[in-house]
Design a protein around this motif. Structure first.
Motif, PDB file in Angstrom:
ATOM      1  N   LEU A  93      37.939  94.661  70.012  1.00  0.00           N
ATOM      2  CA  LEU A  93      39.299  94.156  69.847  1.00  0.00           C
ATOM      3  C   LEU A  93      39.647  93.955  68.382  1.00  0.00           C
ATOM      4  CD1 LEU A  93      41.649  93.357  71.744  1.00  0.00           C
ATOM      5  CD2 LEU A  93      40.989  90.987  71.352  1.00  0.00           C
ATOM      6  N   LEU A  94      38.665  93.563  67.594  1.00  0.00           N
ATOM      7  CA  LEU A  94      38.886  93.367  66.159  1.00  0.00           C
ATOM      8  C   LEU A  94      39.379  94.649  65.506  1.00  0.00           C
ATOM      9  CD1 LEU A  94      38.392  91.342  63.734  1.00  0.00           C
ATOM     10  CD2 LEU A  94      36.155  92.435  63.515  1.00  0.00           C
ATOM     11  N   ARG A  95      38.996  95.779  66.048  1.00  0.00           N
ATOM     12  CA  ARG A  95      39.287  97.083  65.457  1.00  0.00           C
ATOM     13  C   ARG A  95      40.546  97.740  66.007  1.00  0.00           C
ATOM     14  NH1 ARG A  95      34.157  95.736  65.893  1.00  0.00           N
ATOM     15  NH2 ARG A  95      32.687  96.299  64.257  1.00  0.00           N
ATOM     16  N   MET A  96      41.155  97.124  67.000  1.00  0.00           N
ATOM     17  CA  MET A  96      42.311  97.724  67.670  1.00  0.00           C
ATOM     18  C   MET A  96      43.626  97.344  66.999  1.00  0.00           C
ATOM     19  SD  MET A  96      41.333  97.121  71.681  1.00  0.00           S
ATOM     20  CE  MET A  96      43.064  97.355  72.136  1.00  0.00           C
ATOM     21  N   ALA A  97      44.498  98.332  66.875  1.00  0.00           N
ATOM     22  CA  ALA A  97      45.857  98.058  66.400  1.00  0.00           C
ATOM     23  C   ALA A  97      46.703  97.559  67.570  1.00  0.00           C
ATOM     24  CB  ALA A  97      46.454  99.303  65.782  1.00  0.00           C
ATOM     25  N   GLY A  98      47.963  97.289  67.305  1.00  0.00           N
ATOM     26  CA  GLY A  98      48.839  96.793  68.354  1.00  0.00           C
ATOM     27  C   GLY A  98      48.505  95.363  68.723  1.00  0.00           C
ATOM     28  N   THR A  99      48.961  94.940  69.896  1.00  0.00           N
ATOM     29  CA  THR A  99      48.690  93.590  70.380  1.00  0.00           C
ATOM     30  C   THR A  99      48.421  93.631  71.876  1.00  0.00           C
ATOM     31  OG1 THR A  99      49.687  91.427  70.873  1.00  0.00           O
ATOM     32  CG2 THR A  99      51.207  93.235  70.374  1.00  0.00           C
TER      33      THR A  99
ATOM     34  N   LEU B 177      51.544  83.672  70.979  1.00  0.00           N
ATOM     35  CA  LEU B 177      52.353  84.846  71.308  1.00  0.00           C
ATOM     36  C   LEU B 177      52.598  85.678  70.056  1.00  0.00           C
ATOM     37  CD1 LEU B 177      55.523  84.359  70.240  1.00  0.00           C
ATOM     38  CD2 LEU B 177      55.576  82.814  72.179  1.00  0.00           C
ATOM     39  N   THR B 178      52.804  86.961  70.262  1.00  0.00           N
ATOM     40  CA  THR B 178      53.184  87.871  69.180  1.00  0.00           C
ATOM     41  C   THR B 178      54.625  88.283  69.416  1.00  0.00           C
ATOM     42  OG1 THR B 178      52.178  89.674  70.465  1.00  0.00           O
ATOM     43  CG2 THR B 178      50.878  88.740  68.684  1.00  0.00           C
TER      44      THR B 178
ATOM     45  N   VAL C 227      44.012  88.484  64.821  1.00  0.00           N
ATOM     46  CA  VAL C 227      44.529  87.114  64.763  1.00  0.00           C
ATOM     47  C   VAL C 227      44.272  86.403  66.088  1.00  0.00           C
ATOM     48  CG1 VAL C 227      46.565  85.664  64.494  1.00  0.00           C
ATOM     49  CG2 VAL C 227      46.347  87.710  63.117  1.00  0.00           C
ATOM     50  N   ILE C 228      44.610  87.071  67.188  1.00  0.00           N
ATOM     51  CA  ILE C 228      44.417  86.474  68.511  1.00  0.00           C
ATOM     52  C   ILE C 228      42.947  86.107  68.707  1.00  0.00           C
ATOM     53  CG2 ILE C 228      44.609  86.866  70.994  1.00  0.00           C
ATOM     54  CD1 ILE C 228      46.894  88.900  70.270  1.00  0.00           C
ATOM     55  N   ARG C 229      42.071  87.021  68.336  1.00  0.00           N
ATOM     56  CA  ARG C 229      40.628  86.780  68.448  1.00  0.00           C
ATOM     57  C   ARG C 229      40.212  85.558  67.645  1.00  0.00           C
ATOM     58  NH1 ARG C 229      36.586  88.434  64.808  1.00  0.00           N
ATOM     59  NH2 ARG C 229      34.488  88.749  65.708  1.00  0.00           N
ATOM     60  N   ALA C 230      40.709  85.450  66.402  1.00  0.00           N
ATOM     61  CA  ALA C 230      40.337  84.328  65.547  1.00  0.00           C
ATOM     62  C   ALA C 230      40.813  83.005  66.127  1.00  0.00           C
ATOM     63  CB  ALA C 230      40.914  84.532  64.145  1.00  0.00           C
TER      64      ALA C 230
ATOM     65  N   VAL D 289      46.096  79.907  75.878  1.00  0.00           N
ATOM     66  CA  VAL D 289      46.896  80.701  76.808  1.00  0.00           C
ATOM     67  C   VAL D 289      47.621  81.793  76.022  1.00  0.00           C
ATOM     68  CG1 VAL D 289      48.827  80.675  78.432  1.00  0.00           C
ATOM     69  CG2 VAL D 289      47.215  78.760  78.378  1.00  0.00           C
ATOM     70  N   GLY D 290      47.412  83.033  76.406  1.00  0.00           N
ATOM     71  CA  GLY D 290      48.112  84.148  75.777  1.00  0.00           C
ATOM     72  C   GLY D 290      49.405  84.439  76.511  1.00  0.00           C
ATOM     73  N   ILE D 291      50.517  84.349  75.806  1.00  0.00           N
ATOM     74  CA  ILE D 291      51.842  84.607  76.386  1.00  0.00           C
ATOM     75  C   ILE D 291      52.186  86.073  76.175  1.00  0.00           C
ATOM     76  CG2 ILE D 291      54.299  84.015  76.287  1.00  0.00           C
ATOM     77  CD1 ILE D 291      53.332  81.276  75.070  1.00  0.00           C
ATOM     78  N   HIS D 292      52.491  86.783  77.249  1.00  0.00           N
ATOM     79  CA  HIS D 292      52.740  88.210  77.175  1.00  0.00           C
ATOM     80  C   HIS D 292      54.197  88.524  76.804  1.00  0.00           C
ATOM     81  CE1 HIS D 292      48.813  89.263  78.777  1.00  0.00           C
ATOM     82  NE2 HIS D 292      48.966  88.291  79.666  1.00  0.00           N
TER      83      HIS D 292
END
Length: 362
Positions: free
Chosen positions: A67-73, A10-11, A22-25, A39-42
């Motif tokens: 996705l690697l290039r996108m800001a935000g989460t 989660l972020t 980070v999520i991708r890695a 599991v990604g927690i929203h």
């Protein structure tokens, strides 16, 4: 290796560039390296308060190159509502921490990776202790004020945005004989202002760690005029106080304090003292967006891989960190114990002074 099959991520806290990297890695390392499910927690802890819990299984097909290039989460985040003192609709406060722990258990997670700053990580650690949840942390803050790590996710991109702003302000300042004041983020520390000020050729850097006097700021501007300069660039951290030591901030209904406005105060005082025409630019949340810099992507990738490896090794209550050109890990408690302010005698401050940049204290 610990008996792990399913981990959560989660972020939490403010967004910034580099979170998606980070999520991708984490997903790639967990999948390729260990065959785990992620599991990604929203919406951070807010997603864990929902019923059903707001979460999805993350897989490699979701993580294309974009996705690697996108800001935000892509997971969303929250910086509101301490679960141990949660504001309720009727105005009361309630401890909802048990609901969050139950949400994590509902997802069947063997461990959780939390990405956040000092406040978010303090809450996550407390929740982990209460619920016996294996936790690994990744530092994220554009202010770069977390202890025990030289770098946090998002800082480098924020500095690049602020530097670019100075690059844009310089020509118009010179064209109109103006003093340009740029206010940047920095809730407690002046790292963004200091780094961007040096990189962007600022004449004056004002940060909360170094007391200033408007008379000294005016003196610097006068000296520039004597050298034939018809403009000046001033960069100010939002947490800077007035000469009387008063914060320039707004208290919201939630009780949260939002800094902002010190740039206009400084601009007004410069105009009053020097007679110079001044203009003020407040970058605000622009610093949180933008394409992540290569350095933020590198840090994000390194941190994500190391965080997953810590789980595999059964080493919890740790935060990944960057020290001496390498990834290490430290106790979360040590990292959040005290914020990392600008070192007033450190290398960057000495560099700035050596370049003739004023901190308003000369």
């Amino acid at each position: 290796m610990a008996d792990i099959r399913r981990i959560g991520i989660l972020t939490s806290g403010g967004d910034c560039a580099g979170l998606n990297a980070v999520i991708r890695a984490v997903v790639q390392r967990a999948t390729y390296g260990y065959g785990w499910e992620v599991v990604g927690i929203h919406k951070g802890t807010a997603g864990l308060l929902s019923r059903p819990v707001e979460a999805d299984v993350l897989n490699l097909s979701q993580f294309t190159g974009s996705l690697l290039r996108m800001a935000g989460t892509v997971l969303g985040t929250t910086n509101k509502g301490d679960p141990f003192d949660y504001p309720m609709p009727d105005g009361s406060r309630a401890d909802r921490s048990t609901e969050i722990v139950e949400g994590i258990r509902e997802l069947g997670l063997d461990a959780v990776i939390g990405i956040g700053g000092d406040g978010s990580l303090a809450i996550l650690r407390r929740l982990a202790e209460q619920g016996g949840i294996p936790l690994v942390a990744i530092p994220k803050t554009i202010d770069n004020d977390l202890g025990d790590t030289e770098v946090a996710i998002g800082h480098d991109t924020a500095v690049e945005v602020a530097t670019e702003a100075l690059d844009h302000l310089q020509p118009t300042a010179a064209s109109h004989d103006r003093v340009m004041v740029l206010e940047v983020m920095g809730r407690d520390a002046g790292h963004i202002a200091l780094s961007a000020g040096i990189a962007g050729g600022a004449d004056i850097i004002l940060i909360p760690e170094i007391p200033y006097r408007i008379a000294s700021v005016a003196g610097k501007i006068d000296r520039l005029r004597q050298l034939g300069r018809n403009f000046a660039l001033v960069i100010v951290a939002e947490a800077l106080r007035t000469e009387q030591g008063e914060p320039v901030a707004e208290t919201k209904q939630s009780g949260d304090v939002h800094y902002g406005g010190i740039g206009h105060y400084i601009g007004r005082r410069i105009a009053e003292t020097t007679g110079a025409e001044t203009r003020v630019t407040v970058l605000g949340h622009i610093q949180r967006g933008g394409t992540p810099t290569p350095r933020d992507r590198l840090m994000a990738s390194s941190f994500g891989v190391h965080a997953v490896d810590l789980i595999a090794e059964g080493r919890f209550d740790r935060m990944v960190a960057w020290v001496d050109r390498g990834v290490i890990d430290v106790p979360i408690a040590d990292a959040i114990r005290a914020y990392h302010a600008v070192e007033t005698e450190g290398a960057l401050v000495r560099t700035a002074r050596g370049l003739g940049i004023s901190f308003g204290d000369d």
